[in-house]
Design an enzyme around this catalytic site. Sequence first.
Site, PDB file in Angstrom:
ATOM      1  N   CYS A  26       0.862  -1.176   0.000  1.00 46.83           N
ATOM      2  CA  CYS A  26       0.000   0.000   0.000  1.00 46.83           C
ATOM      3  C   CYS A  26       0.900   1.228   0.000  1.00 46.83           C
ATOM      4  CB  CYS A  26      -0.943  -0.021   1.201  1.00 46.83           C
ATOM      5  SG  CYS A  26      -0.083  -0.133   2.783  1.00 46.83           S
ATOM      6  N   HIS A 538      22.996 -22.313   7.336  1.00 48.32           N
ATOM      7  CA  HIS A 538      22.405 -22.256   5.993  1.00 48.32           C
ATOM      8  C   HIS A 538      23.179 -23.209   5.077  1.00 48.32           C
ATOM      9  CE1 HIS A 538      20.904 -20.596   2.199  1.00 48.32           C
ATOM     10  NE2 HIS A 538      19.976 -19.960   2.906  1.00 48.32           N
TER      11      HIS A 538
END
Length: 631
Positions: A26, A538
Amino acid sequence: MKDKDLAKSIVSLVGGVDNVKSLVHCVTRLRFKLKDESIADTDAIKDLDGVMTVVKSGGQYQVVIGDKVDDIYNQVMPLLCNISTTESTDDDDKDTSFWNKAVALLSSLFMPVLGVLAASGVLKGLLALCTATGWLTAKSGTYMILYAASDAIFYFLPIILGFAAGNTFKTNPYLTAVIGGALVYPSMVSAYTAKTSLTFLGAPVILMNYVQTLIPIIAAAWLLSLVSKLLKAKLPKSLQMIFVPLLSLVIVVPATFLVVGPITSMLSTWLADAVLWVYGIAPVVAGFVLAGIWQLAVLLGLHWAFIPIFLNNIATKGYDPIDAMLFCTVFGQVGAALALTIKAKDPKFKELAASATLSGILGITEPIIYGVTITHKKSFVMASIGSAFGGAIAGFSSAKMYGGFAPGGIFGIPMFMGKNGFDSSFIGFLISLVVAFGVAFALSMVFGEVVKPKPVIAKKLNVAVKASEVGSPLVGQTMPLSAVKDEVFSTGMMGKGLAILPTTGEVHAPFDGQVVSVFPTKHAIGLKSNTGIELLIHLGLDTVNLKGEHFDTQVKVNDIVKAGDLLETFDIKAIEADGYDMTVPIIVTNTKEFNSIKTVSLGNNVNFGDEILSTTVSETGNEKSESLQQA
Protein backbone atom coordinates in the site's frame (compact mmCIF):
# COMPACT_ATOMS: atom_id res chain seq x y z
CA MET A 1 21.28 0.54 3.63
CA LYS A 2 20.76 0.38 -0.14
CA ASP A 3 17.30 -0.52 -1.42
CA LYS A 4 18.55 -3.75 -2.99
CA ASP A 5 20.29 -4.85 0.21
CA LEU A 6 17.24 -3.99 2.30
CA ALA A 7 15.02 -6.01 -0.04
CA LYS A 8 17.31 -9.03 0.21
CA SER A 9 17.40 -8.79 3.99
CA ILE A 10 13.62 -8.57 4.27
CA VAL A 11 13.07 -11.59 2.02
CA SER A 12 15.65 -13.61 3.92
CA LEU A 13 14.30 -12.65 7.36
CA VAL A 14 10.65 -13.37 6.55
CA GLY A 15 11.74 -16.95 5.94
CA GLY A 16 12.96 -16.86 2.36
CA VAL A 17 11.18 -17.16 -0.95
CA ASP A 18 9.51 -20.45 -0.09
CA ASN A 19 7.79 -18.94 2.95
CA VAL A 20 6.06 -16.19 0.91
CA LYS A 21 2.60 -16.93 -0.48
CA SER A 22 1.77 -13.46 -1.78
CA LEU A 23 2.95 -9.85 -1.59
CA VAL A 24 1.14 -6.58 -2.18
CA HIS A 25 1.93 -3.09 -0.99
CA CYS A 26 0.00 0.00 0.00
CA VAL A 27 1.22 3.55 0.56
CA THR A 28 3.70 2.64 3.31
CA ARG A 29 3.74 -1.14 3.86
CA LEU A 30 4.88 -4.36 2.26
CA ARG A 31 1.98 -6.71 3.00
CA PHE A 32 3.22 -10.30 2.97
CA LYS A 33 1.08 -13.37 3.33
CA LEU A 34 3.43 -15.99 4.78
CA LYS A 35 3.08 -19.74 4.98
CA ASP A 36 4.45 -19.72 8.51
CA GLU A 37 4.79 -16.41 10.37
CA SER A 38 6.75 -18.09 13.18
CA ILE A 39 9.70 -18.54 10.82
CA ALA A 40 10.04 -14.79 10.25
CA ASP A 41 12.58 -13.04 12.47
CA THR A 42 10.44 -10.07 13.43
CA ASP A 43 12.94 -8.46 15.80
CA ALA A 44 15.70 -8.59 13.19
CA ILE A 45 13.41 -7.03 10.56
CA LYS A 46 12.49 -4.19 12.94
CA ASP A 47 16.20 -3.52 13.46
CA LEU A 48 16.87 -3.09 9.72
CA ASP A 49 17.82 0.42 8.66
CA GLY A 50 14.86 1.52 6.53
CA VAL A 51 12.16 -0.45 8.35
CA MET A 52 9.88 1.39 10.79
CA THR A 53 8.20 -1.62 12.36
CA VAL A 54 6.38 -4.88 11.69
CA VAL A 55 2.63 -5.33 12.13
CA LYS A 56 0.81 -8.67 12.16
CA SER A 57 -2.85 -8.08 11.36
CA GLY A 58 -5.66 -9.73 9.45
CA GLY A 59 -3.52 -12.63 8.26
CA GLN A 60 -0.91 -10.24 6.85
CA TYR A 61 2.71 -9.84 7.87
CA GLN A 62 3.16 -6.11 7.27
CA VAL A 63 6.64 -4.57 7.02
CA VAL A 64 6.21 -0.80 7.44
CA ILE A 65 8.69 1.03 5.20
CA GLY A 66 7.29 4.55 4.74
CA ASP A 67 7.27 6.62 1.57
CA LYS A 68 10.00 4.47 -0.07
CA VAL A 69 7.79 1.37 -0.03
CA ASP A 70 7.31 1.38 -3.82
CA ASP A 71 11.08 1.37 -4.40
CA ILE A 72 11.61 -1.50 -1.95
CA TYR A 73 8.66 -3.43 -3.43
CA ASN A 74 10.25 -3.16 -6.88
CA GLN A 75 13.48 -4.60 -5.47
CA VAL A 76 11.72 -7.39 -3.57
CA MET A 77 9.53 -8.69 -6.39
CA PRO A 78 12.39 -9.93 -8.64
CA LEU A 79 13.61 -11.99 -5.67
CA LEU A 80 10.25 -13.75 -5.35
CA CYS A 81 9.62 -16.26 -8.10
CA ASN A 82 6.12 -17.54 -8.91
CA ILE A 83 4.33 -15.82 -6.04
CA SER A 84 1.02 -14.01 -6.23
CA THR A 85 0.71 -10.22 -6.21
CA THR A 86 -2.88 -10.51 -5.03
CA GLU A 87 -4.10 -11.91 -1.77
CA SER A 88 -5.55 -15.39 -1.65
CA THR A 89 -8.93 -15.89 -0.03
CA ASP A 90 -8.86 -19.68 -0.27
CA ASP A 91 -9.38 -21.81 2.79
CA ASP A 92 -5.96 -23.39 2.54
CA ASP A 93 -5.11 -22.18 6.02
CA LYS A 94 -7.48 -24.10 8.27
CA ASP A 95 -6.46 -22.12 11.34
CA THR A 96 -7.26 -18.76 9.72
CA SER A 97 -10.05 -17.01 11.61
CA PHE A 98 -13.19 -15.67 9.99
CA TRP A 99 -12.01 -12.12 10.70
CA ASN A 100 -8.64 -12.72 9.05
CA LYS A 101 -10.39 -14.12 5.98
CA ALA A 102 -12.72 -11.13 5.87
CA VAL A 103 -9.79 -8.69 6.13
CA ALA A 104 -7.91 -10.56 3.40
CA LEU A 105 -11.00 -10.41 1.16
CA LEU A 106 -11.64 -6.71 1.72
CA SER A 107 -7.99 -5.68 1.39
CA SER A 108 -7.50 -7.69 -1.83
CA LEU A 109 -10.65 -6.11 -3.30
CA PHE A 110 -9.99 -2.49 -2.41
CA MET A 111 -6.23 -2.09 -1.86
CA PRO A 112 -5.32 -2.17 -5.60
CA VAL A 113 -7.71 0.71 -6.32
CA LEU A 114 -7.45 2.82 -3.14
CA GLY A 115 -4.63 4.97 -4.51
CA VAL A 116 -6.56 5.79 -7.69
CA LEU A 117 -9.77 6.34 -5.70
CA ALA A 118 -7.93 8.76 -3.41
CA ALA A 119 -6.29 10.62 -6.30
CA SER A 120 -9.61 10.90 -8.13
CA GLY A 121 -11.25 12.10 -4.93
CA VAL A 122 -8.64 14.82 -4.46
CA LEU A 123 -9.11 16.02 -8.04
CA LYS A 124 -12.90 16.05 -7.62
CA GLY A 125 -12.55 18.01 -4.37
CA LEU A 126 -10.22 20.56 -5.97
CA LEU A 127 -12.71 21.05 -8.80
CA ALA A 128 -15.47 21.66 -6.24
CA LEU A 129 -13.22 24.28 -4.62
CA CYS A 130 -12.55 25.90 -8.00
CA THR A 131 -16.27 26.21 -8.80
CA ALA A 132 -17.10 27.46 -5.27
CA THR A 133 -14.51 30.24 -5.58
CA GLY A 134 -15.45 31.09 -9.18
CA TRP A 135 -12.11 30.05 -10.67
CA LEU A 136 -13.89 27.64 -13.02
CA THR A 137 -17.44 27.14 -14.24
CA ALA A 138 -19.08 23.74 -14.62
CA LYS A 139 -19.67 24.42 -18.33
CA SER A 140 -16.04 25.25 -19.21
CA GLY A 141 -14.05 22.76 -21.26
CA THR A 142 -11.27 22.70 -18.65
CA TYR A 143 -13.73 21.72 -15.93
CA MET A 144 -15.48 19.10 -18.09
CA ILE A 145 -12.24 17.32 -19.03
CA LEU A 146 -10.83 17.33 -15.50
CA TYR A 147 -14.18 16.26 -14.06
CA ALA A 148 -14.30 13.33 -16.48
CA ALA A 149 -10.83 12.33 -15.25
CA SER A 150 -11.91 12.63 -11.60
CA ASP A 151 -15.29 10.89 -11.94
CA ALA A 152 -14.41 8.04 -14.34
CA ILE A 153 -13.35 5.55 -11.67
CA PHE A 154 -16.51 6.19 -9.65
CA TYR A 155 -18.87 6.07 -12.64
CA PHE A 156 -17.27 2.87 -13.95
CA LEU A 157 -16.55 1.41 -10.51
CA PRO A 158 -18.26 -1.90 -11.40
CA ILE A 159 -15.69 -2.41 -14.19
CA ILE A 160 -12.66 -1.44 -12.09
CA LEU A 161 -13.83 -3.35 -9.03
CA GLY A 162 -14.87 -6.24 -11.27
CA PHE A 163 -11.27 -6.67 -12.36
CA ALA A 164 -10.04 -6.62 -8.75
CA ALA A 165 -12.76 -9.09 -7.74
CA GLY A 166 -11.72 -11.44 -10.53
CA ASN A 167 -8.22 -11.61 -9.07
CA THR A 168 -9.60 -12.00 -5.57
CA PHE A 169 -11.87 -14.91 -6.43
CA LYS A 170 -9.24 -16.45 -8.73
CA THR A 171 -11.31 -16.27 -11.88
CA ASN A 172 -10.74 -14.44 -15.17
CA PRO A 173 -10.47 -10.74 -14.17
CA TYR A 174 -11.15 -9.56 -17.73
CA LEU A 175 -14.38 -11.52 -17.71
CA THR A 176 -15.50 -9.98 -14.41
CA ALA A 177 -14.61 -6.54 -15.82
CA VAL A 178 -16.84 -7.27 -18.84
CA ILE A 179 -19.70 -8.18 -16.49
CA GLY A 180 -19.16 -4.87 -14.70
CA GLY A 181 -19.22 -3.17 -18.10
CA ALA A 182 -22.55 -4.79 -18.88
CA LEU A 183 -24.01 -3.36 -15.67
CA VAL A 184 -23.14 0.22 -16.73
CA TYR A 185 -23.64 -0.26 -20.49
CA PRO A 186 -25.17 2.95 -21.93
CA SER A 187 -28.33 1.32 -23.32
CA MET A 188 -29.05 -0.35 -19.94
CA VAL A 189 -28.49 2.92 -18.07
CA SER A 190 -30.77 4.69 -20.56
CA ALA A 191 -33.43 2.00 -20.14
CA TYR A 192 -33.34 2.52 -16.37
CA THR A 193 -33.50 6.31 -16.74
CA ALA A 194 -36.45 6.08 -19.15
CA LYS A 195 -38.16 3.48 -16.90
CA THR A 196 -38.35 1.04 -19.81
CA SER A 197 -39.87 -2.39 -19.17
CA LEU A 198 -37.52 -5.22 -20.14
CA THR A 199 -37.83 -9.00 -20.09
CA PHE A 200 -35.29 -11.77 -20.55
CA LEU A 201 -36.74 -14.95 -22.08
CA GLY A 202 -40.08 -13.85 -20.73
CA ALA A 203 -38.81 -13.10 -17.21
CA PRO A 204 -39.22 -9.47 -16.10
CA VAL A 205 -35.99 -7.57 -15.42
CA ILE A 206 -35.92 -5.19 -12.46
CA LEU A 207 -33.77 -2.39 -13.82
CA MET A 208 -31.43 -0.69 -11.37
CA ASN A 209 -28.81 2.02 -11.68
CA TYR A 210 -25.49 0.22 -11.21
CA VAL A 211 -23.31 3.27 -11.84
CA GLN A 212 -20.89 3.75 -8.88
CA THR A 213 -22.13 0.57 -7.16
CA LEU A 214 -19.78 -1.99 -5.60
CA ILE A 215 -21.68 -4.87 -3.96
CA PRO A 216 -23.50 -6.15 -7.11
CA ILE A 217 -20.30 -6.68 -9.10
CA ILE A 218 -18.55 -8.34 -6.15
CA ALA A 219 -21.43 -10.80 -5.83
CA ALA A 220 -21.45 -11.34 -9.61
CA ALA A 221 -17.69 -12.03 -9.61
CA TRP A 222 -18.14 -14.61 -6.87
CA LEU A 223 -20.94 -16.25 -8.88
CA LEU A 224 -18.71 -16.27 -11.97
CA SER A 225 -15.95 -18.04 -10.05
CA LEU A 226 -18.39 -20.86 -9.22
CA VAL A 227 -19.82 -21.07 -12.73
CA SER A 228 -16.45 -21.04 -14.51
CA LYS A 229 -15.07 -23.68 -12.14
CA LEU A 230 -18.06 -25.91 -12.92
CA LEU A 231 -17.71 -25.34 -16.67
CA LYS A 232 -14.00 -26.19 -16.59
CA ALA A 233 -14.80 -29.44 -14.81
CA LYS A 234 -17.40 -30.40 -17.43
CA LEU A 235 -15.94 -29.16 -20.73
CA PRO A 236 -12.98 -30.74 -22.58
CA LYS A 237 -9.82 -28.65 -22.41
CA SER A 238 -9.85 -28.16 -26.18
CA LEU A 239 -13.14 -26.22 -25.90
CA GLN A 240 -12.50 -24.29 -22.71
CA MET A 241 -10.75 -21.21 -24.13
CA ILE A 242 -13.86 -20.04 -26.01
CA PHE A 243 -16.80 -21.82 -24.43
CA VAL A 244 -15.99 -21.17 -20.75
CA PRO A 245 -16.08 -17.36 -21.26
CA LEU A 246 -19.02 -17.65 -23.66
CA LEU A 247 -21.22 -19.74 -21.39
CA SER A 248 -20.10 -17.77 -18.34
CA LEU A 249 -21.33 -14.52 -19.90
CA VAL A 250 -24.57 -16.11 -21.08
CA ILE A 251 -25.25 -17.45 -17.58
CA VAL A 252 -23.86 -14.82 -15.20
CA VAL A 253 -24.85 -11.54 -16.91
CA PRO A 254 -28.59 -12.39 -17.12
CA ALA A 255 -28.48 -13.86 -13.60
CA THR A 256 -26.96 -10.61 -12.36
CA PHE A 257 -29.65 -8.45 -14.00
CA LEU A 258 -32.48 -10.77 -12.94
CA VAL A 259 -31.48 -11.75 -9.40
CA VAL A 260 -28.04 -10.82 -8.10
CA GLY A 261 -28.15 -7.12 -8.99
CA PRO A 262 -31.61 -6.27 -7.60
CA ILE A 263 -31.03 -8.23 -4.38
CA THR A 264 -27.58 -6.81 -3.67
CA SER A 265 -28.67 -3.28 -4.63
CA MET A 266 -31.50 -3.54 -2.14
CA LEU A 267 -29.09 -4.87 0.50
CA SER A 268 -26.71 -1.97 -0.27
CA THR A 269 -29.49 0.53 0.31
CA TRP A 270 -30.53 -1.19 3.54
CA LEU A 271 -26.91 -1.15 4.75
CA ALA A 272 -26.57 2.56 4.03
CA ASP A 273 -29.92 3.31 5.69
CA ALA A 274 -28.93 1.28 8.76
CA VAL A 275 -25.57 3.02 9.10
CA LEU A 276 -27.08 6.47 8.69
CA TRP A 277 -29.89 5.60 11.13
CA VAL A 278 -27.39 4.62 13.82
CA TYR A 279 -25.36 7.75 13.05
CA GLY A 280 -28.50 9.90 13.24
CA ILE A 281 -29.37 8.74 16.77
CA ALA A 282 -26.40 10.48 18.39
CA PRO A 283 -23.93 11.91 15.84
CA VAL A 284 -21.92 13.78 18.49
CA VAL A 285 -21.40 10.64 20.58
CA ALA A 286 -20.68 8.58 17.46
CA GLY A 287 -18.07 11.10 16.34
CA PHE A 288 -16.42 11.25 19.76
CA VAL A 289 -16.17 7.46 20.16
CA LEU A 290 -15.26 6.50 16.57
CA ALA A 291 -12.67 9.24 16.12
CA GLY A 292 -11.21 8.51 19.55
CA ILE A 293 -10.53 4.85 18.74
CA TRP A 294 -9.97 5.11 14.98
CA GLN A 295 -6.16 5.11 14.90
CA LEU A 296 -6.16 2.13 17.26
CA ALA A 297 -8.57 0.41 14.85
CA VAL A 298 -6.13 1.13 12.01
CA LEU A 299 -3.31 -0.45 14.02
CA LEU A 300 -5.44 -3.58 14.52
CA GLY A 301 -6.53 -3.74 10.87
CA LEU A 302 -10.19 -3.12 11.75
CA HIS A 303 -10.44 -0.13 9.40
CA TRP A 304 -10.91 -2.39 6.37
CA ALA A 305 -14.47 -3.10 7.48
CA PHE A 306 -15.35 0.61 7.10
CA ILE A 307 -14.08 1.19 3.56
CA PRO A 308 -17.00 -0.64 1.86
CA ILE A 309 -19.36 1.35 4.12
CA PHE A 310 -17.83 4.68 3.02
CA LEU A 311 -18.05 3.75 -0.66
CA ASN A 312 -21.52 2.22 -0.34
CA ASN A 313 -22.87 5.38 1.32
CA ILE A 314 -21.46 7.46 -1.54
CA ALA A 315 -22.91 5.10 -4.16
CA THR A 316 -26.41 4.92 -2.66
CA LYS A 317 -26.81 8.30 -0.96
CA GLY A 318 -24.23 10.53 -2.64
CA TYR A 319 -22.52 11.36 0.66
CA ASP A 320 -20.90 9.74 3.69
CA PRO A 321 -20.86 11.25 7.21
CA ILE A 322 -18.72 8.52 8.82
CA ASP A 323 -15.45 9.40 7.10
CA ALA A 324 -16.18 13.06 7.84
CA MET A 325 -16.04 12.27 11.57
CA LEU A 326 -12.86 10.22 11.22
CA PHE A 327 -10.90 12.56 8.96
CA CYS A 328 -9.71 14.71 11.87
CA THR A 329 -7.77 11.77 13.38
CA VAL A 330 -4.90 12.42 10.98
CA PHE A 331 -4.61 15.97 12.29
CA GLY A 332 -4.75 14.71 15.88
CA GLN A 333 -1.67 12.59 15.17
CA VAL A 334 0.01 15.54 13.43
CA GLY A 335 -0.58 17.78 16.46
CA ALA A 336 0.92 15.25 18.86
CA ALA A 337 3.90 14.63 16.58
CA LEU A 338 4.60 18.35 16.18
CA ALA A 339 4.59 18.79 19.95
CA LEU A 340 7.09 15.95 20.38
CA THR A 341 9.23 17.48 17.62
CA ILE A 342 9.35 20.84 19.39
CA LYS A 343 10.09 19.33 22.82
CA ALA A 344 12.65 16.74 21.67
CA LYS A 345 16.28 17.17 22.70
CA ASP A 346 17.49 14.16 20.74
CA PRO A 347 18.57 15.48 17.28
CA LYS A 348 17.92 12.15 15.55
CA PHE A 349 14.41 11.85 16.98
CA LYS A 350 13.67 15.50 16.22
CA GLU A 351 14.59 14.93 12.57
CA LEU A 352 12.49 11.75 12.40
CA ALA A 353 9.48 13.39 14.08
CA ALA A 354 9.66 16.49 11.86
CA SER A 355 9.70 14.34 8.71
CA ALA A 356 6.82 12.23 10.02
CA THR A 357 4.81 15.37 10.84
CA LEU A 358 5.18 16.60 7.27
CA SER A 359 4.07 13.17 5.97
CA GLY A 360 1.03 13.35 8.25
CA ILE A 361 0.01 16.75 6.89
CA LEU A 362 0.07 15.17 3.43
CA GLY A 363 -2.10 12.31 4.70
CA ILE A 364 0.37 9.48 5.43
CA THR A 365 0.19 8.69 9.15
CA GLU A 366 2.22 5.47 9.44
CA PRO A 367 5.56 7.32 9.94
CA ILE A 368 3.93 9.30 12.78
CA ILE A 369 2.23 6.34 14.44
CA TYR A 370 5.02 3.78 14.22
CA GLY A 371 7.99 6.15 14.41
CA VAL A 372 6.76 8.77 16.87
CA THR A 373 3.50 8.49 18.83
CA ILE A 374 3.06 4.76 19.41
CA THR A 375 6.63 4.55 20.75
CA HIS A 376 5.78 7.36 23.18
CA LYS A 377 2.39 6.11 24.31
CA LYS A 378 1.22 9.22 26.15
CA SER A 379 1.30 11.22 22.92
CA PHE A 380 -0.68 8.54 21.08
CA VAL A 381 -3.34 8.82 23.79
CA MET A 382 -3.25 12.63 23.58
CA ALA A 383 -3.69 12.42 19.80
CA SER A 384 -6.69 10.12 20.28
CA ILE A 385 -8.26 12.49 22.82
CA GLY A 386 -7.85 15.43 20.43
CA SER A 387 -9.33 13.32 17.63
CA ALA A 388 -12.33 12.41 19.79
CA PHE A 389 -13.25 16.06 20.33
CA GLY A 390 -12.71 16.80 16.64
CA GLY A 391 -14.97 13.87 15.67
CA ALA A 392 -17.68 15.11 18.02
CA ILE A 393 -17.65 18.55 16.36
CA ALA A 394 -17.82 16.97 12.88
CA GLY A 395 -20.82 14.92 14.01
CA PHE A 396 -22.51 17.98 15.52
CA SER A 397 -21.95 19.94 12.29
CA SER A 398 -23.40 17.15 10.09
CA ALA A 399 -20.18 17.16 8.07
CA LYS A 400 -20.20 14.86 5.03
CA MET A 401 -17.85 13.52 2.38
CA TYR A 402 -19.22 13.96 -1.14
CA GLY A 403 -18.79 12.06 -4.38
CA GLY A 404 -15.61 10.08 -3.87
CA PHE A 405 -13.06 8.72 -1.45
CA ALA A 406 -10.99 11.21 0.52
CA PRO A 407 -7.38 10.51 1.46
CA GLY A 408 -6.16 11.92 4.75
CA GLY A 409 -4.30 15.20 4.94
CA ILE A 410 -4.80 18.63 3.46
CA PHE A 411 -5.46 17.45 -0.10
CA GLY A 412 -8.58 15.57 0.95
CA ILE A 413 -10.25 18.58 2.61
CA PRO A 414 -12.10 19.92 -0.50
CA MET A 415 -13.99 16.61 -0.80
CA PHE A 416 -16.09 17.62 2.21
CA MET A 417 -17.39 20.72 0.47
CA GLY A 418 -20.94 20.27 -0.85
CA LYS A 419 -22.80 22.11 -3.60
CA ASN A 420 -23.33 25.08 -1.28
CA GLY A 421 -19.58 25.63 -0.91
CA PHE A 422 -18.53 27.18 2.39
CA ASP A 423 -21.72 26.34 4.29
CA SER A 424 -22.05 25.67 8.03
CA SER A 425 -21.43 21.94 7.55
CA PHE A 426 -18.08 22.51 5.81
CA ILE A 427 -17.04 25.21 8.28
CA GLY A 428 -17.85 22.84 11.15
CA PHE A 429 -15.73 20.20 9.43
CA LEU A 430 -12.79 22.62 9.23
CA ILE A 431 -13.22 23.44 12.91
CA SER A 432 -13.08 19.71 13.74
CA LEU A 433 -9.63 19.51 12.12
CA VAL A 434 -8.36 22.55 14.01
CA VAL A 435 -9.72 21.23 17.33
CA ALA A 436 -8.24 17.74 16.84
CA PHE A 437 -4.85 19.26 16.00
CA GLY A 438 -4.96 21.90 18.74
CA VAL A 439 -6.10 19.66 21.60
CA ALA A 440 -3.59 16.93 20.69
CA PHE A 441 -0.80 19.51 20.38
CA ALA A 442 -1.61 21.23 23.68
CA LEU A 443 -1.97 17.99 25.66
CA SER A 444 1.26 16.59 24.21
CA MET A 445 3.13 19.81 25.01
CA VAL A 446 1.96 19.55 28.63
CA PHE A 447 1.98 15.81 29.25
CA GLY A 448 4.08 14.42 26.41
CA GLU A 449 7.55 13.02 26.85
CA VAL A 450 10.70 15.04 26.25
CA VAL A 451 12.78 12.69 24.10
CA LYS A 452 16.43 12.93 25.14
CA PRO A 453 19.52 11.30 23.64
CA LYS A 454 20.42 8.01 25.26
CA PRO A 455 23.48 8.45 27.48
CA VAL A 456 26.63 6.74 26.29
CA ILE A 457 28.64 5.43 29.22
CA ALA A 458 32.23 4.87 28.25
CA LYS A 459 33.12 2.84 31.31
CA LYS A 460 31.37 0.90 34.04
CA LEU A 461 32.77 -0.55 37.21
CA ASN A 462 32.22 -4.12 38.36
CA VAL A 463 31.39 -5.37 34.87
CA ALA A 464 31.24 -9.15 34.61
CA VAL A 465 32.06 -10.69 31.25
CA LYS A 466 30.23 -13.86 30.28
CA ALA A 467 31.65 -15.92 27.43
CA SER A 468 30.01 -18.65 25.33
CA GLU A 469 31.45 -20.98 22.72
CA VAL A 470 29.98 -22.45 19.55
CA GLY A 471 31.28 -25.80 18.35
CA SER A 472 31.47 -26.78 14.71
CA PRO A 473 28.27 -28.38 13.41
CA LEU A 474 30.13 -29.74 10.38
CA VAL A 475 33.35 -31.39 9.28
CA GLY A 476 35.19 -29.25 6.73
CA GLN A 477 37.31 -26.17 6.14
CA THR A 478 36.42 -22.81 7.69
CA MET A 479 36.48 -19.51 5.81
CA PRO A 480 35.52 -15.90 6.57
CA LEU A 481 32.02 -14.72 5.68
CA SER A 482 33.55 -12.18 3.30
CA ALA A 483 34.54 -15.09 1.04
CA VAL A 484 30.93 -16.30 0.65
CA LYS A 485 29.53 -15.62 -2.82
CA ASP A 486 26.29 -14.09 -1.56
CA GLU A 487 26.05 -10.44 -0.51
CA VAL A 488 23.44 -11.12 2.16
CA PHE A 489 26.00 -13.22 4.05
CA SER A 490 29.34 -11.77 2.90
CA THR A 491 28.48 -8.19 3.95
CA GLY A 492 27.48 -9.30 7.44
CA MET A 493 23.98 -8.00 6.79
CA MET A 494 22.38 -10.86 8.72
CA GLY A 495 24.98 -10.91 11.50
CA LYS A 496 28.52 -11.99 12.26
CA GLY A 497 29.83 -15.51 11.82
CA LEU A 498 31.87 -17.62 9.44
CA ALA A 499 31.39 -20.27 6.76
CA ILE A 500 32.42 -23.90 6.34
CA LEU A 501 32.96 -25.87 3.14
CA PRO A 502 31.81 -29.31 4.37
CA THR A 503 33.42 -32.63 3.52
CA THR A 504 30.73 -34.83 5.10
CA GLY A 505 26.97 -34.58 4.77
CA GLU A 506 25.98 -34.34 8.42
CA VAL A 507 24.96 -31.42 10.65
CA HIS A 508 25.29 -31.81 14.42
CA ALA A 509 24.17 -29.52 17.25
CA PRO A 510 26.95 -26.98 18.02
CA PHE A 511 25.74 -26.43 21.59
CA ASP A 512 23.04 -27.33 24.11
CA GLY A 513 19.82 -25.56 23.21
CA GLN A 514 16.59 -25.67 21.22
CA VAL A 515 15.55 -25.88 17.56
CA VAL A 516 13.68 -22.66 16.75
CA SER A 517 13.15 -23.13 13.02
CA VAL A 518 13.44 -25.82 10.37
CA PHE A 519 12.80 -24.36 6.94
CA PRO A 520 10.24 -26.24 4.82
CA THR A 521 12.89 -26.68 2.13
CA LYS A 522 15.24 -28.20 4.74
CA HIS A 523 18.14 -26.03 3.55
CA ALA A 524 18.47 -24.09 6.81
CA ILE A 525 18.09 -24.67 10.54
CA GLY A 526 17.73 -22.06 13.30
CA LEU A 527 18.95 -22.84 16.83
CA LYS A 528 19.07 -21.03 20.15
CA SER A 529 21.62 -21.97 22.81
CA ASN A 530 20.94 -22.10 26.52
CA THR A 531 23.24 -19.09 26.82
CA GLY A 532 21.16 -17.00 24.37
CA ILE A 533 23.06 -17.41 21.08
CA GLU A 534 20.71 -17.53 18.07
CA LEU A 535 22.43 -19.38 15.23
CA LEU A 536 21.45 -19.90 11.60
CA ILE A 537 23.05 -22.80 9.71
CA HIS A 538 22.41 -22.26 5.99
CA LEU A 539 23.26 -25.38 3.98
CA GLY A 540 24.61 -24.12 0.66
CA LEU A 541 23.84 -21.06 -1.45
CA ASP A 542 20.49 -20.74 -3.26
CA THR A 543 19.72 -24.34 -2.27
CA VAL A 544 16.21 -23.20 -1.39
CA ASN A 545 15.50 -23.87 -5.08
CA LEU A 546 16.02 -27.61 -4.51
CA LYS A 547 12.79 -27.59 -2.47
CA GLY A 548 14.11 -30.13 0.02
CA GLU A 549 15.65 -32.57 -2.45
CA HIS A 550 18.91 -34.14 -1.20
CA PHE A 551 18.19 -32.99 2.42
CA ASP A 552 16.82 -35.06 5.32
CA THR A 553 16.09 -33.38 8.66
CA GLN A 554 16.19 -35.37 11.89
CA VAL A 555 14.65 -32.73 14.18
CA LYS A 556 11.62 -30.45 14.31
CA VAL A 557 10.82 -27.03 15.75
CA ASN A 558 10.97 -26.81 19.59
CA ASP A 559 13.10 -29.98 19.94
CA ILE A 560 15.65 -29.78 22.76
CA VAL A 561 19.12 -30.75 21.58
CA LYS A 562 22.47 -31.49 23.18
CA ALA A 563 25.84 -30.62 21.67
CA GLY A 564 26.71 -33.30 19.11
CA ASP A 565 23.14 -34.47 18.40
CA LEU A 566 22.49 -35.21 14.71
CA LEU A 567 20.27 -32.49 13.21
CA GLU A 568 20.28 -33.19 9.47
CA THR A 569 21.93 -35.13 6.67
CA PHE A 570 22.49 -33.95 3.07
CA ASP A 571 24.04 -35.30 -0.13
CA ILE A 572 26.99 -33.05 -1.01
CA LYS A 573 27.73 -34.69 -4.38
CA ALA A 574 24.13 -34.57 -5.56
CA ILE A 575 23.72 -30.92 -4.54
CA GLU A 576 26.93 -29.89 -6.30
CA ALA A 577 25.96 -31.98 -9.34
CA ASP A 578 22.81 -29.87 -9.59
CA GLY A 579 25.04 -26.80 -9.83
CA TYR A 580 24.86 -25.39 -6.30
CA ASP A 581 27.66 -23.99 -4.13
CA MET A 582 27.86 -26.11 -0.95
CA THR A 583 29.41 -23.36 1.22
CA VAL A 584 27.60 -23.27 4.58
CA PRO A 585 27.30 -19.82 6.23
CA ILE A 586 26.92 -20.03 10.03
CA ILE A 587 25.46 -16.77 11.37
CA VAL A 588 24.81 -15.37 14.84
CA THR A 589 21.51 -13.68 13.97
CA ASN A 590 21.25 -11.78 17.25
CA THR A 591 24.73 -10.28 16.87
CA LYS A 592 23.64 -6.94 18.35
CA GLU A 593 23.04 -8.54 21.73
CA PHE A 594 26.72 -9.39 22.21
CA ASN A 595 29.67 -7.25 23.15
CA SER A 596 31.95 -9.22 20.84
CA ILE A 597 31.86 -12.20 18.51
CA LYS A 598 35.16 -13.78 17.55
CA THR A 599 35.81 -16.42 14.91
CA VAL A 600 38.26 -19.22 15.67
CA SER A 601 40.30 -21.47 13.37
CA LEU A 602 39.65 -19.56 10.15
CA GLY A 603 41.23 -21.35 7.19
CA ASN A 604 41.64 -24.58 9.15
CA ASN A 605 39.98 -27.97 8.94
CA VAL A 606 37.53 -28.60 11.78
CA ASN A 607 35.70 -31.63 13.14
CA PHE A 608 32.37 -31.85 14.94
CA GLY A 609 32.49 -29.88 18.18
CA ASP A 610 35.72 -27.93 17.51
CA GLU A 611 35.36 -24.34 18.67
CA ILE A 612 34.61 -22.02 15.74
CA LEU A 613 32.97 -19.00 17.44
CA SER A 614 33.08 -17.33 20.84
CA THR A 615 30.78 -14.62 22.13
CA THR A 616 31.04 -12.29 25.11
CA VAL A 617 28.41 -10.20 26.83
CA SER A 618 29.07 -7.61 29.50
CA GLU A 619 26.71 -7.34 32.45
CA THR A 620 26.51 -5.36 35.69
CA GLY A 621 24.60 -7.33 38.29
CA ASN A 622 21.52 -8.63 36.45
CA GLU A 623 21.31 -5.86 33.83
CA LYS A 624 23.30 -5.10 30.69
CA SER A 625 25.38 -1.98 30.81
CA GLU A 626 24.06 1.00 28.82
CA SER A 627 27.23 1.06 26.76
CA LEU A 628 26.54 -2.52 25.64
CA GLN A 629 22.91 -1.74 24.78
CA GLN A 630 24.12 0.84 22.30
CA ALA A 631 26.95 -1.26 20.87
